[in-house]
Design a protein around this motif. Structure first.
Motif, PDB file in Angstrom:
ATOM      1  N   TYR A  21     -56.403  68.585  63.878  1.00  0.00           N
ATOM      2  CA  TYR A  21     -55.451  68.099  62.875  1.00  0.00           C
ATOM      3  C   TYR A  21     -55.914  68.541  61.491  1.00  0.00           C
ATOM      4  O   TYR A  21     -57.088  68.446  61.158  1.00  0.00           O
ATOM      5  CB  TYR A  21     -55.339  66.569  62.927  1.00  0.00           C
ATOM      6  N   GLU A  22     -54.955  69.043  60.700  1.00  0.00           N
ATOM      7  CA  GLU A  22     -55.281  69.412  59.325  1.00  0.00           C
ATOM      8  C   GLU A  22     -55.653  68.172  58.526  1.00  0.00           C
ATOM      9  O   GLU A  22     -55.231  67.059  58.841  1.00  0.00           O
ATOM     10  CB  GLU A  22     -54.077  70.096  58.663  1.00  0.00           C
ATOM     11  N   SER A  23     -56.404  68.388  57.464  1.00  0.00           N
ATOM     12  CA  SER A  23     -56.748  67.281  56.565  1.00  0.00           C
ATOM     13  C   SER A  23     -55.466  66.706  55.992  1.00  0.00           C
ATOM     14  O   SER A  23     -54.646  67.420  55.428  1.00  0.00           O
ATOM     15  CB  SER A  23     -57.647  67.798  55.432  1.00  0.00           C
ATOM     16  N   MET A  24     -55.270  65.390  56.156  1.00  0.00           N
ATOM     17  CA  MET A  24     -54.075  64.752  55.607  1.00  0.00           C
ATOM     18  C   MET A  24     -54.198  64.661  54.086  1.00  0.00           C
ATOM     19  O   MET A  24     -55.292  64.799  53.528  1.00  0.00           O
ATOM     20  CB  MET A  24     -53.893  63.359  56.215  1.00  0.00           C
ATOM     21  N   PRO A  25     -53.081  64.455  53.364  1.00  0.00           N
ATOM     22  CA  PRO A  25     -53.146  64.381  51.895  1.00  0.00           C
ATOM     23  C   PRO A  25     -54.092  63.293  51.404  1.00  0.00           C
ATOM     24  O   PRO A  25     -54.283  62.266  52.066  1.00  0.00           O
ATOM     25  CB  PRO A  25     -51.695  64.071  51.508  1.00  0.00           C
ATOM     26  N   LEU A  26     -54.654  63.520  50.224  1.00  0.00           N
ATOM     27  CA  LEU A  26     -55.550  62.529  49.614  1.00  0.00           C
ATOM     28  C   LEU A  26     -54.784  61.277  49.199  1.00  0.00           C
ATOM     29  O   LEU A  26     -55.372  60.204  49.073  1.00  0.00           O
ATOM     30  CB  LEU A  26     -56.255  63.143  48.402  1.00  0.00           C
ATOM     31  N   VAL A  27     -53.486  61.418  48.968  1.00  0.00           N
ATOM     32  CA  VAL A  27     -52.633  60.243  48.731  1.00  0.00           C
ATOM     33  C   VAL A  27     -52.010  59.885  50.076  1.00  0.00           C
ATOM     34  O   VAL A  27     -51.144  60.586  50.565  1.00  0.00           O
ATOM     35  CB  VAL A  27     -51.538  60.540  47.693  1.00  0.00           C
TER      36      VAL A  27
END
Length: 857
Positions: A21-27
């Protein structure tokens, strides 16, 4: 080398059947979190049971995390410790009811020893004191003498007071005794010799409200390994900042400041290197500098870095250069950093410049207060507030400066000042998760799953009522007051992607029985709010009619896509969407751009959108695998959640975006497009407001009507020429009025210590100009003027070479008049409404001036 660790980790777990899984948004899409702070955040709904039957069983990720605000805030420690960071990467592998302790431990041991190459002689493990199973499983890999049982404080993890929890096991690396000699440098102590690198959480219990633990039917695994920490250890460094991740950034700081970095006194170098990473990623992911919320945290991070640059002798923007280095360094894996490098750098530089305008004055005030501060006395809360309010110094920045002196701030006084200030923006933030936390939504999704949406094809549909909820979101069997309705299949589009939710009407047997007020999505359920005229029951078949507003909403929605494409074409590829609102009567589109648009740019953008409309482009809708959509060039929004299959909306080669919204069939359906306003939203974010379709026609009609009225008023067909003549006439009148100001009798009514005191009520004239003219013709003067217009009183005063402050003078007099006033020491103004107090105010003005001028210096 840091990229190798990341890729090694992901590749290793992919070989073990994990989906990357790609890194999810920081927000995050989570109302309880300020920023994404752990790898498990994007899988939180699975762990908490909101998604009872996940499609995946094994997952792995390299997750960007930020801990600089809210509950998890490491900001004040950054730069002063070896391993605290604002932004870091968390490597993790996860099992959702699939493998458990045996495989989790086996995978961890294999990766640490075989893939990373750590010697078994430096590895140690902790387990929970009651977890004999984990102890036994670890004993198959490592000598039992290197396994230590620990209590709840160290080796038991839980998400909250209730919910999923379980024992955990941590892997430690012995850094050796050469540099570590404290009494706490033993395995299990608080020293730095034995450094934790990986935490394996065995999520096997559910804690109920009474505190009891209940075994979960499907135990899960949640792990976390800090990339920066592992990188330093593999390179033989005792400090994360000495690794190849941070040293290139520190060297860049050294180059800019022309100072040599030495660890013992290099905290400022480390702060700048660390904070540049957080600034780069937050800006790249659409967070913008702001006065509150996440944008305020970003501003605090930047200003803390700028202040440390100031300590190193820098007096102009510099952080943007370090941010550019971050983009070069990490843009290979996180490609959006490379793509947005220019705009990120520009936004950073502009924000730095704003802070540098005030930092000198703020530091001067700080130093003066510090020099006069008696020993063992807290720093003034009033001064700390003024540094915050006037000079833009966040409280924790002032605390950071005082930390070096071991001085505390009078926080109570600071907070008191905050409370006293009217309309001060609160340091609060709003999360982006589901807006309803209570109710029976989880019960509904467990029973029915997500209901079907068929609104792309249908404006009218007959469907079964699956469930009804009252205004408190509680299930009921029938509804006769306002509440919520869940249909088996619905053509009603829920509020999403900036577009408002559909409204409409409900019919039964040809009779209207309810108005549909709004449609939203709650935990994956498409639910409409309704106002019934009779009784609606569960399992009834109802006719759903979508409001005709849908046509106009779809026009404005498609127009936002064309506007987005046109902005990128006219202004540059750095443009990215920062928010939108789509209604039936207008659209609003926010986008990243460092400066206001000029009239030529606005005209070009409007013309480009209309060119695409008149091109009559057929709308193309595709359902594609997400990677295929990306390779096709489809643009996605940061912060949006996308599944494996995504809906892509294209208008030829001009526009291609991920989108689940309702659109026109052909761009020609949009009609004319007009930009009505361009403005700023926050630092680095602009906003365009526009109309099209029916609203566009109305706007154009009103514009023509206004033009005709202007022609009639100006008595000319050439409105532009008429306005120029009018401006010239106004200019002449102003000049005539200015000259008349000199003719007003302004003889002094008193003279004290050589200062001419002038107090007068005048009927007309420009008060400011009269005062300026009087000051220019007097060496020493204190002038106070009052003007009355019906029930409104205006006052102003000016002071030149006299021991009297204009701001204080006008404030005292305005108070008598029942009003307020203030300003500079040489000029101030105000007003009031107590016309019966005018003479009293004039008398007091003379008394106050005489008193102040006579007072000894």
């Amino acid at each position: 080398m840091s990229i190798d660790i990341r890729n090694k980790f992901l590749k290793f777990f992919k070989s073990k059947g994990h989906q990357i899984y790609e890194s999810m948004p920081l927000v995050p899409d989570d109302a309880s979190l300020l920023f994404t702070n752990a790898g498990m955040v994007q899988f939180k709904d699975i762990f908490t049971g909101k998604i009872p039957t996940p499609e995946i069983k094994r997952a792995t990720s390299a997750q960007l995390c930020i801990r600089a605000g809210g509950k998890h805030n490491d900001l004040e420690n950054v730069g002063y410790t070896a391993r605290h960071h604002t932004l870091f990467e968390m490597l993790g592998n996860f099992s959702f009811g699939d493998y458990f302790k045996k495989d989790a431990i086996s995978y961890a041991w294999e990766f640490v020893t075989k893939e990373l190459g750590f010697s078994e002689n430096v590895l140690y493990v902790t387990v929970h004191q009651d977890d004999d199973e984990a102890f036994s499983l670890w004993s198959e890999h490592i000598d039992p003498s290197r396994i230590k049982k620990m209590g709840d404080a160290d080796n038991f993890w839980q998400m909250g007071d209730t919910g999923p929890c379980g024992p955990c096991s941590e892997i430690f690396v012995d850094q050796g005794d050469e540099f570590f000699h404290s009494e706490e440098d033993y395995f299990g102590g608080d020293g730095d010799r034995f450094l934790e690198i990986w935490n394996l959480v065995f999520m096997q219990y559910e804690r109920s409200a009474d505190g009891k633990l209940h075994p979960l039917p499907k135990p899960s695994i949640d792990t976390g390994m800090g990339l920066e920490r592992v990188q330093a250890l593999l390179e033989g460094k005792r400090n994360n900042f000495d690794s190849s991740i941070f040293m290139p950034l520190i060297q860049e700081v050294s180059k800019i400041t022309n100072k040599t970095y030495v660890y013992e006194n290099g905290a400022s170098f480390r702060v700048i290197a660390d904070h540049a990473r957080a600034v780069a990623f937050l800006l790249a992911q659409g967070v913008n500098f702001d006065k509150e919320g996440r944008g305020y945290v970003l501003r605090r991070i930047l200003r803390r870095a700028v202040r440390h640059g100031y300590l190193l002798g820098l007096n102009e923007p510099f952080l943007y250069l370090i941010v550019e280095k971050v983009c070069d360094q990490m843009g290979g894996h996180y490609q959006y950093l490379s793509q947005k490098k220019q705009i990120i750098s520009e936004q950073c530089k502009n924000e730095e410049a704003r802070f540098f305008e005030t930092i000198e004055s703020g530091m001067e005030m700080f130093k003066k207060e510090l020099e006069s501060l008696p020993k063992n006395t807290p720093f003034s809360g009033e001064i700390a507030f003024k540094l915050y309010d006037t000079y833009g110094f966040p409280l924790d920045l002032t605390q950071d400066m005082l930390r070096e002196k071991k001085i505390e701030i009078d926080i109570e006084k600071f907070e008191s000042c905050m409370q006293e200030q009217k309309k001060r923006a609160k340091a609060s933030w709003k999360g982006s998760g589901d807006e309803v936390k209570n109710g029976d939504f989880l019960e509904l999704i467990n029973e029915f799953g997500s209901n079907k949406f068929n609104g792309y094809e249908h404006f009218h549909f007959t469907s079964k009522v699956l469930a009804l909820l009252d205004e408190n979101y509680k299930r009921v069997k029938e509804l006769k007051n306002n509440g919520y309705i869940l249909f088996e299949t619905t053509p009603l589009y829920p509020e999403s992607g900036g577009a408002i939710g559909d409204t409409g009407e409900l019919y039964k047997d040809g009779n209207k029985i309810a108005d549909i007020l709004d449609t939203k999505k709650y935990f994956g359920l498409n639910i409409s709010e309704i106002h019934p005229f009779g009784i609606i029951k569960v399992n009834e078949m109802l006719d759903i009619y979508v409001s005709s507003d849908r046509y106009e909403i779809s026009k404005h929605h498609s127009a936002t896509h064309l506007l987005h494409a046109s902005l990128r074409k006219i202004l540059g590829s750095h443009i990215s969407q920062a928010g939108s609102l789509v209604q039936s009567t207008r659209l609003r589109f926010d986008f990243s751009h460092p400066k206001p648009l000029n009239s030529e740019e606005i005209q070009s953008i409007e013309e480009e959108v209309n060119r695409l409309i008149f091109k009559s482009i057929q709308t193309k809708t595709e359902l594609l695998p997400i990677q295929e959509a990306r390779s096709k060039g489809a643009m996605a929004l940061f912060g949006e959640k996308y599944g494996d299959i995504v809906r892509v909306i294209s208008f030829d080669e001009d526009s291609c975006e991920f989108c689940g919204g309702i659109h026109v069939q052909n761009t020609a359906n949009i009609g004319g497009f007009y930009i009505t306003k361009e403005s700023g939203v926050s630092s680095g974010v602009r906003r365009i407001e526009a109309v099209c379709g029916k609203a566009g026609y109305e706007w154009g009609k009103n514009a023509i009507k206004t033009l005709e009225i202007a022609k009639e008023t100006l008595k000319t067909q050439d409105v532009h020429l008429g306005i120029l003549k009018l401006k010239e006439q106004i200019k002449e009148l102003k000049e005539k009025n200015s000259k008349s100001n000199f003719l007003i009798d302004l003889e002094p009514i008193d003279q004290v210590e050589g200062v001419n005191i002038i107090i007068k009520k005048i009927q007309s004239g420009n008060i400011k100009e009269i005062i300026d003219n009087t000051k220019n013709t007097n060496e020493k003067v204190a002038i106070f003027l009052l003007q009355q217009e019906e029930q409104k009183i205006s006052v102003a005063c000016g002071v030149k070479n006299a021991p009297l402050k204009a701001g204080e003078w006008v404030k005292e007099v305005a108070n008598i008049l029942g009003g307020q006033g203030g300003g500079r020491d040489d000029f101030a103004s105000g007003g009031g409404k107590n016309i019966d107090k005018i003479q009293e105010a004039l008398d007091f003005a003379q008394y106050f001036a005489r008193k102040k001028i006579k007072e000894p210096a």
